[in-house]
Write a protein that holds these residues in place. Structure first.
Motif, PDB file in Angstrom:
ATOM      1  N   GLN A 214      18.857  -3.996   8.084  1.00 29.59           N
ATOM      2  CA  GLN A 214      19.694  -2.936   7.515  1.00 29.59           C
ATOM      3  C   GLN A 214      20.777  -3.525   6.626  1.00 29.59           C
ATOM      4  O   GLN A 214      21.050  -3.009   5.544  1.00 29.59           O
ATOM      5  CB  GLN A 214      20.316  -2.119   8.642  1.00 29.59           C
ATOM      6  CG  GLN A 214      21.253  -1.022   8.182  1.00 29.59           C
ATOM      7  CD  GLN A 214      21.808  -0.231   9.331  1.00 29.59           C
ATOM      8  OE1 GLN A 214      21.387  -0.413  10.469  1.00 29.59           O
ATOM      9  NE2 GLN A 214      22.751   0.633   9.064  1.00 29.59           N
ATOM     10  N   PHE A 215      21.402  -4.594   7.101  1.00 27.63           N
ATOM     11  CA  PHE A 215      22.363  -5.354   6.308  1.00 27.63           C
ATOM     12  C   PHE A 215      21.664  -6.559   5.710  1.00 27.63           C
ATOM     13  O   PHE A 215      21.417  -7.522   6.385  1.00 27.63           O
ATOM     14  CB  PHE A 215      23.542  -5.824   7.172  1.00 27.63           C
ATOM     15  CG  PHE A 215      24.534  -4.761   7.488  1.00 27.63           C
ATOM     16  CD1 PHE A 215      25.729  -4.681   6.794  1.00 27.63           C
ATOM     17  CD2 PHE A 215      24.285  -3.829   8.481  1.00 27.63           C
ATOM     18  CE1 PHE A 215      26.654  -3.700   7.082  1.00 27.63           C
ATOM     19  CE2 PHE A 215      25.205  -2.838   8.778  1.00 27.63           C
ATOM     20  CZ  PHE A 215      26.396  -2.768   8.079  1.00 27.63           C
ATOM     21  N   TRP A 253       8.737  -2.002  -4.951  1.00 27.21           N
ATOM     22  CA  TRP A 253       9.413  -2.988  -5.798  1.00 27.21           C
ATOM     23  C   TRP A 253      10.033  -4.096  -4.946  1.00 27.21           C
ATOM     24  O   TRP A 253       9.918  -5.282  -5.272  1.00 27.21           O
ATOM     25  CB  TRP A 253      10.479  -2.306  -6.648  1.00 27.21           C
ATOM     26  CG  TRP A 253      11.103  -3.227  -7.656  1.00 27.21           C
ATOM     27  CD1 TRP A 253      10.591  -3.599  -8.865  1.00 27.21           C
ATOM     28  CD2 TRP A 253      12.362  -3.904  -7.534  1.00 27.21           C
ATOM     29  NE1 TRP A 253      11.451  -4.466  -9.501  1.00 27.21           N
ATOM     30  CE2 TRP A 253      12.540  -4.670  -8.710  1.00 27.21           C
ATOM     31  CE3 TRP A 253      13.353  -3.932  -6.549  1.00 27.21           C
ATOM     32  CZ2 TRP A 253      13.672  -5.457  -8.925  1.00 27.21           C
ATOM     33  CZ3 TRP A 253      14.482  -4.713  -6.766  1.00 27.21           C
ATOM     34  CH2 TRP A 253      14.639  -5.457  -7.936  1.00 27.21           C
ATOM     35  N   MET A 254      10.649  -3.734  -3.836  1.00 29.10           N
ATOM     36  CA  MET A 254      11.233  -4.727  -2.946  1.00 29.10           C
ATOM     37  C   MET A 254      10.156  -5.635  -2.351  1.00 29.10           C
ATOM     38  O   MET A 254      10.295  -6.868  -2.337  1.00 29.10           O
ATOM     39  CB  MET A 254      12.009  -4.034  -1.817  1.00 29.10           C
ATOM     40  CG  MET A 254      13.281  -3.347  -2.238  1.00 29.10           C
ATOM     41  SD  MET A 254      14.078  -2.446  -0.862  1.00 29.10           S
ATOM     42  CE  MET A 254      14.447  -3.795   0.274  1.00 29.10           C
ATOM     43  N   VAL A 255       9.095  -5.032  -1.848  1.00 30.00           N
ATOM     44  CA  VAL A 255       8.027  -5.798  -1.201  1.00 30.00           C
ATOM     45  C   VAL A 255       7.346  -6.726  -2.204  1.00 30.00           C
ATOM     46  O   VAL A 255       6.982  -7.866  -1.876  1.00 30.00           O
ATOM     47  CB  VAL A 255       7.013  -4.851  -0.544  1.00 30.00           C
ATOM     48  CG1 VAL A 255       5.771  -5.611  -0.072  1.00 30.00           C
ATOM     49  CG2 VAL A 255       7.663  -4.115   0.633  1.00 30.00           C
ATOM     50  N   ASP A 256       7.189  -6.265  -3.436  1.00 22.13           N
ATOM     51  CA  ASP A 256       6.562  -7.103  -4.455  1.00 22.13           C
ATOM     52  C   ASP A 256       7.397  -8.347  -4.764  1.00 22.13           C
ATOM     53  O   ASP A 256       6.846  -9.390  -5.152  1.00 22.13           O
ATOM     54  CB  ASP A 256       6.320  -6.301  -5.733  1.00 22.13           C
ATOM     55  CG  ASP A 256       5.117  -5.372  -5.628  1.00 22.13           C
ATOM     56  OD1 ASP A 256       4.341  -5.510  -4.652  1.00 22.13           O
ATOM     57  OD2 ASP A 256       4.950  -4.507  -6.511  1.00 22.13           O
ATOM     58  N   ASN A 266      10.159 -13.280   5.564  1.00 22.48           N
ATOM     59  CA  ASN A 266      10.865 -13.371   6.850  1.00 22.48           C
ATOM     60  C   ASN A 266      12.301 -13.888   6.713  1.00 22.48           C
ATOM     61  O   ASN A 266      12.732 -14.783   7.449  1.00 22.48           O
ATOM     62  CB  ASN A 266      10.085 -14.260   7.833  1.00 22.48           C
ATOM     63  CG  ASN A 266       8.662 -13.806   8.034  1.00 22.48           C
ATOM     64  OD1 ASN A 266       8.398 -12.609   8.094  1.00 22.48           O
ATOM     65  ND2 ASN A 266       7.741 -14.749   8.130  1.00 22.48           N
ATOM     66  N   VAL A 267      13.030 -13.339   5.782  1.00 21.18           N
ATOM     67  CA  VAL A 267      14.437 -13.721   5.594  1.00 21.18           C
ATOM     68  C   VAL A 267      15.233 -13.328   6.841  1.00 21.18           C
ATOM     69  O   VAL A 267      15.167 -12.189   7.309  1.00 21.18           O
ATOM     70  CB  VAL A 267      15.024 -13.043   4.343  1.00 21.18           C
ATOM     71  CG1 VAL A 267      16.525 -13.307   4.238  1.00 21.18           C
ATOM     72  CG2 VAL A 267      14.309 -13.543   3.094  1.00 21.18           C
ATOM     73  N   VAL A 407      11.683   0.240   6.668  1.00 13.72           N
ATOM     74  CA  VAL A 407      11.910  -0.732   5.595  1.00 13.72           C
ATOM     75  C   VAL A 407      11.633  -2.145   6.107  1.00 13.72           C
ATOM     76  O   VAL A 407      10.990  -2.958   5.430  1.00 13.72           O
ATOM     77  CB  VAL A 407      13.349  -0.619   5.057  1.00 13.72           C
ATOM     78  CG1 VAL A 407      13.682  -1.775   4.121  1.00 13.72           C
ATOM     79  CG2 VAL A 407      13.545   0.716   4.346  1.00 13.72           C
ATOM     80  N   GLN A 408      12.089  -2.427   7.296  1.00 12.25           N
ATOM     81  CA  GLN A 408      11.881  -3.758   7.867  1.00 12.25           C
ATOM     82  C   GLN A 408      10.400  -4.076   8.010  1.00 12.25           C
ATOM     83  O   GLN A 408       9.944  -5.171   7.661  1.00 12.25           O
ATOM     84  CB  GLN A 408      12.572  -3.861   9.225  1.00 12.25           C
ATOM     85  CG  GLN A 408      12.464  -5.238   9.859  1.00 12.25           C
ATOM     86  CD  GLN A 408      13.242  -5.338  11.154  1.00 12.25           C
ATOM     87  OE1 GLN A 408      12.776  -4.864  12.192  1.00 12.25           O
ATOM     88  NE2 GLN A 408      14.432  -5.925  11.100  1.00 12.25           N
ATOM     89  N   ASN A 409       9.612  -3.133   8.508  1.00 12.06           N
ATOM     90  CA  ASN A 409       8.187  -3.371   8.695  1.00 12.06           C
ATOM     91  C   ASN A 409       7.489  -3.675   7.371  1.00 12.06           C
ATOM     92  O   ASN A 409       6.599  -4.528   7.310  1.00 12.06           O
ATOM     93  CB  ASN A 409       7.540  -2.164   9.363  1.00 12.06           C
ATOM     94  CG  ASN A 409       7.900  -2.045  10.829  1.00 12.06           C
ATOM     95  OD1 ASN A 409       8.249  -3.034  11.470  1.00 12.06           O
ATOM     96  ND2 ASN A 409       7.830  -0.836  11.375  1.00 12.06           N
ATOM     97  N   ALA A 410       7.914  -2.998   6.315  1.00  8.55           N
ATOM     98  CA  ALA A 410       7.289  -3.232   5.015  1.00  8.55           C
ATOM     99  C   ALA A 410       7.713  -4.573   4.422  1.00  8.55           C
ATOM    100  O   ALA A 410       6.881  -5.326   3.911  1.00  8.55           O
ATOM    101  CB  ALA A 410       7.631  -2.094   4.061  1.00  8.55           C
TER     102      ALA A 410
END
Length: 441
Positions: A214-215, A253-256, A266-267, A407-410
């Motif tokens: 989330q953060f 866009w984020m996942v790409d 895995n940040v 969002v985390q799962n993606a």
């Protein structure tokens, strides 16, 4: 800064969702809400006898130290009103506050986030303060619409705006310059952003680390969602809409960025910001609360800028601290007036409060020379016009928790964006329906 980061996680992870659970367990009180006592002036001034008032908040980081300095100055300037400030982790704050209010031992003044207000109202913990806004001649034109409207619930005002804290672009000028990029021209569009990332990638640098947490990955997604023309919930806040096409575009866009090697996989929690400080990450979508540290680093020069517009319009995640008045079982007219006077004084000294890395809520104060002189904050003030806040709905944090999980799962490549957002929306819709029954309309 680790304490600040931890505090910020508590802000969102427990500030709303945790408050809802705690308040539901504690229940409400049948005592009618207070209003300003007869003869009160809403805090415009105080001329009564000496009183001591209690002020509670969850400012455990550098903002707590700033607030204490301001309280000390207030006490010095106003000997007849002495403020004693108590600071709790947000989790503890929302556990202690309802019980204290019920027992008649609650504070005289509190500060919380706008997404906390509706749940507190629904559980009978805080009272309306339209009288304060009226007596101080506060009006909507003094604030950005999101800031002003965020302090209301069901047609009444429960919060007096203090600040805005939003997301912005932090960028490592030192690494940019060393790799052929202009450190004075951070990217402002999708094309500029991707061009810069390609340049960095060609030199072996993963230039924008995407956090699955989330953060700040969750806040990055919400900003992009609004930029692509979507919204988190329907107009009546009855259903989640983050799984519609704008949300899928935003999360894709984020996942790409991860799939195409612009970001590591895995940040870890806060690793996006830590890597920026260490020169391994160049562009970080990060919260304003990191400005005081980031702009004073010795090894690297960090700049701040408005978020780049990746979609078709501006969109920025944000929140706001607002003053509240907890319900009192008995009315002490002098303390009531003194509490309102303290709120007035504090908000008139927003340039001092801004030094804790905040944008003053009042537009005129955000445009003042004193505020503009604070390093690193002007870009965040410029983005207030595009900033969105959580909706004014009791228990909304419970539903938002599902969004952040999706969002985390993606981002962790456990599910495709559409599937992750759809599953999260299904769970959130059940929570929204349940909360409507729990808290009422």
């Amino acid at each position: 800064m680790s304490s600040d980061l931890s505090r910020r996680r508590f802000l969102a992870l427990t500030g709303s969702a945790g408050a809802a659970a705690a308040l539901a367990a504690c229940g409400g009180t049948s005592t009618p809400p207070n209003t300003a006592p007869v003869g009160g002036n809403g805090g415009a001034s105080y001329s009564g006898p000496a009183v001591t008032i209690q002020f509670w908040n969850g400012w455990t980081g550098s903002d707590g130290a700033t607030a204490q300095k301001m309280v000390d100055q207030f006490n010095k300037d106003n000997p007849n009103v002495q403020v004693k400030m108590s600071v709790f982790q947000w989790t503890d704050f929302f556990q202690k506050l309802p019980a204290a209010v019920q027992s008649g031992n609650g504070p005289d003044v509190g500060a919380m986030h706008i997404d906390d207000l509706p749940t507190q109202v629904a559980q009978g913990v805080i009272v309306p303060l339209d009288d304060v806004a009226s007596a101080l001649s506060l009006k909507d034109s003094d604030y950005a619409p999101a800031v002003w409207n965020g302090g209301t619930y069901q047609g009444k005002r429960y919060g007096i705006p203090i600040d805005v804290h939003n997301l912005g672009l932090f960028y490592n000028k030192t690494v940019m310059e060393a790799n052929g990029l202009d450190p004075e021209k951070p990217p402002t569009t999708k094309d500029e952003y991707m061009t810069a990332l390609d340049t960095l990638k060609s030199k072996g640098i993963q230039g924008t680390w995407v956090s699955p947490f989330q953060f700040t990955g969750g806040f990055m997604f919400e900003s992009l969602l609004w930029q692509f023309g979507g919204d988190v919930f329907s107009s009546d806040n009855a259903s989640a809409t983050w799984n519609a096409d704008p949300g899928v575009q935003a999360l894709t866009w984020m996942v790409d960025l991860v799939k195409n090697g612009y970001s590591p996989k895995n940040v870890g929690q806060d690793a996006d910001y830590i890597s920026l400080k260490n020169g391994k990450n160049v562009f970080n979508w990060q919260g304003i609360w990191q400005v005081n540290e980031a702009t004073t680093l010795k090894n690297f020069e960090i700049g701040t800028a408005p978020l780049p517009v990746i979609g078709s319009t501006g969109g920025v995640w944000g929140n706001s601290h607002q003053f509240v008045l907890p319900k009192k079982t008995t009315t002490d007219a002098d303390k009531s007036n003194a509490s309102r006077f303290f709120i007035n004084w504090f908000t008139q000294h927003s340039a001092d409060w801004a030094k804790s890395a905040k944008v003053p809520a009042k537009t005129s104060q955000a445009q003042s020379a004193d505020f503009k002189a604070i390093a690193g904050l002007s870009s965040f003030a410029a983005d207030v016009q595009f900033t969105h806040f959580p909706p004014s709905v009791a228990g909304i944090g419970d539903a938002l928790t599902e969004l952040y999980t999706g969002v985390q799962n993606a981002v962790l490549l456990k599910a495709e964006p559409a599937a992750a957002l759809g599953a999260a929306a299904d769970k959130a819709n059940k929570i929204l329906a349940s909360n409507k029954k729990k808290y009422g309309a």
